[in-house]
Design a protein around this motif. Structure first.
Motif, PDB file in Angstrom:
ATOM      1  N   TYR A  92      -7.964   4.049   0.286  1.00 47.11           N
ATOM      2  CA  TYR A  92      -8.285   2.675  -0.102  1.00 47.11           C
ATOM      3  C   TYR A  92      -9.709   2.307   0.301  1.00 47.11           C
ATOM      4  N   SER A 142     -10.017   2.537  -5.103  1.00 48.76           N
ATOM      5  CA  SER A 142      -9.019   3.362  -4.424  1.00 48.76           C
ATOM      6  C   SER A 142      -8.754   4.635  -5.215  1.00 48.76           C
ATOM      7  N   THR A 166       0.865  -1.180   0.000  1.00 54.07           N
ATOM      8  CA  THR A 166       0.000   0.000   0.000  1.00 54.07           C
ATOM      9  C   THR A 166       0.899   1.228   0.000  1.00 54.07           C
TER      10      THR A 166
END
Length: 157
Positions: free
Chosen positions: A137, A122, A3
């Motif tokens: 997200y 996202s 991420t």
């Protein structure tokens, strides 16, 4: 799953747009860019989200933002989506989800009580220098653009 966090460098990419023309993120260096990932063109949630971006586009552009939408759809389907719903920003095709992976927008999620692997809706706001300013997200399609505008300090559409 990787991420991205604020301050991370935004992974560069070159993808085909709805007209089959290559679009590279590095061509937007020096500009603020909103990159959003959505599951599938012409589905209810994705249409709502794209139309919200379309309807906010002039004010987003006025504040210096370029919007890019990315899905796994083929350019032909993206062209149909653009024409059907009057989408006025580039829609990019990532059929092998490599760019989704690089942004952490691909992974496990819940769908009707089942765990599946797929697109994690996202949105990323990128600074002029190519770093991530916001990494959002698992956003909801409905109301997302209004919340994003608030996060960016823009008045409601």
């Amino acid at each position: 799953m990787t991420t991205l966090e604020p301050g991370s460098p935004a992974p560069d990419f070159t993808l085909l747009d709805q007209d089959g023309k290559p679009v590279s993120l590095h061509d937007f260096r020096g500009e603020r860019v909103i990159v959003y990932f959505y599951p599938a063109a012409m589905t209810p949630g994705c249409t709502t989200q794209a139309c919200d971006f379309r309807d906010s586009l002039s004010s987003l552009q006025g504040a210096g933002y370029t919007v890019l939408g990315i899905s796994r759809d083929a350019p032909e389907k993206l062209r149909e989506f653009r024409e059907h719903d009057g989408i006025t920003f580039p829609l990019l095709s990532d059929p092998d989800h490599a760019v989704h992976d690089a942004y952490g927008a691909w992974g496990e999620k819940q769908n009707y009580g089942k765990t599946i692997t797929g697109v994690l809706r996202s949105t990323f706001v990128l600074s002029e220098d190519g770093t991530v300013r916001e990494a959002l997200y698992n956003v909801k399609a409905t109301g997302h653009v209004a919340r994003l505008r608030k996060t960016l300090g823009l008045d409601a559409a």
